[in-house]
Design a protein around this motif. Structure first.
Motif: not given
Ligand code: ZN
Length: 322
Positions: A7, A159, A190, A192, A196, A200-201
């Protein structure tokens, strides 16, 4: 294959006046100043790092203070919004707090089932507070010296949003970095690096007619993804080269080790190691309270301390009654 990138590590943006930046990110948003250092490529200017109590990867926002620079232009090839995770139910508190601080707010939107409150900092940098039910329980790394009560406090970055002209090239790069597409809503894609979870986005907005962005005050310089070790970082470097992209050598940023490359949509990506972290040159309890400089600049410390305007931490930094 190197293991999936877990992430975000940090986001770095350009700000104008360093003191106003501290006043906003510590005094209003309630983040901890975890490092006060200089821009290693321009040591006469500050590089400020904010985050949670320890400055955990995923919680870190950093700023190059370019006091004399013009505002930049938001557009293609940039991170055009940075999301910050807050507990569900926290947005009423934030609406009142930000309004009192003179911040103008958009209306709360729902996006992928989460509530989103968008606003800009004093330099025009786009930020979003994004709710998540599980964030309420995540209090272990909160900075208790901050002005925001724990039940509303920002946990970490949620994110980033990237704006690019074409979907496929950026998507291909995200897939190669271990991201998966987890949703699509109103033109927003979206991705990830996990399943999700918070931090992590990467959201992608494909906007071929948007103007090209230009760097300046209020603009994100780059986004950094985290990797657990120097070995995994070297794996990533090898893989990026194999994909035919140019990538920097490993750079020692004192608090992490980094490589940089442009994804095909133009956004500057960094991969940064989790270690060694911010306690490498000052104790956890007093992070951010003294000017830290890399060893190769120590001999210029006295000069730098004269050149840089001293920064005041907002006071009193105590929690308001909820
Ligand atoms: Zn960086």
């Amino acid at each position: 294959m190197s293991e999936q990138l877990p992430g975000l590590h940090h986001m770095t943006a350009i700000c104008g006046d360093a003191q106003r930046n501290v006043d906003f990110y510590v005094g209003v948003l309630g983040l901890r100043l975890v490092k006060k250092t200089v821009n290693f490529d321009d040591p006469g200017t500050y590089h400020l790092y904010y985050g949670d109590w320890q400055g955990n990867p995923g919680s870190i926002l950093t700023f190059f203070a370019w006091a004399q620079a013009q505002r930049g232009r938001r557009g293609l090839g940039q991170v055009t919004a940075t999301g910050l995770t807050v507990p569900e139910g926290a947005l009423d508190y934030w609406k009142e707090r930000l309004t009192k601080s003179g911040v103008s707010l958009g209306t709360v939107e729902t996006r992928f089932g989460q509530s989103v409150l968008a606003f800009e900092d004093h330099d025009g940098l786009p930020l979003e507070l994004i709710t998540r039910p599980e964030a309420a329980m995540e209090t272990a790394d909160l900075w208790v010296g901050g002005p925001v009560p724990a039940q509303y406090a920002i946990r970490r970055m949620e994110g980033v949003t990237l704006t690019v002209a074409q979907r496929e090239p950026t998507e291909k790069t995200l897939f190669a970095l271990g991201f998966t597409l987890i949703g699509e809503e109103e033109g927003r894609l979206r991705y990830s690096a996990g399943q999700g979870e918070s931090s992590t986005l990467a959201d992608v907005l494909v906007s071929p007619d948007a103007p090209r962005g230009s760097l300046g005050v209020g603009i994100v310089h780059h986004v950094a993804w985290r990797t657990p070790s120097d070995e995994t970082e070297l794996d990533w470097r090898r893989q990026i080269l194999e994909q035919g992209r140019s990538v920097s050598p490993v750079m020692d940023r004192d608090y992490f080790h980094s490589i940089y490359f442009h994804e095909p949509g133009g956004v500057l990506f960094e991969i940064a190691t989790n270690p060694p972290g911010f306690t490498t040159d000052e104790p956890l309890e007093s992070l951010g309270t003294r000017l830290c400089v890399p060893a190769w600049l120590e001999e210029r410390r006295a000069l730098l301390e004269q050149t840089l305007t001293p920064l005041r931490l907002p006071a009193p930094v105590v929690a308001e009654a909820p």
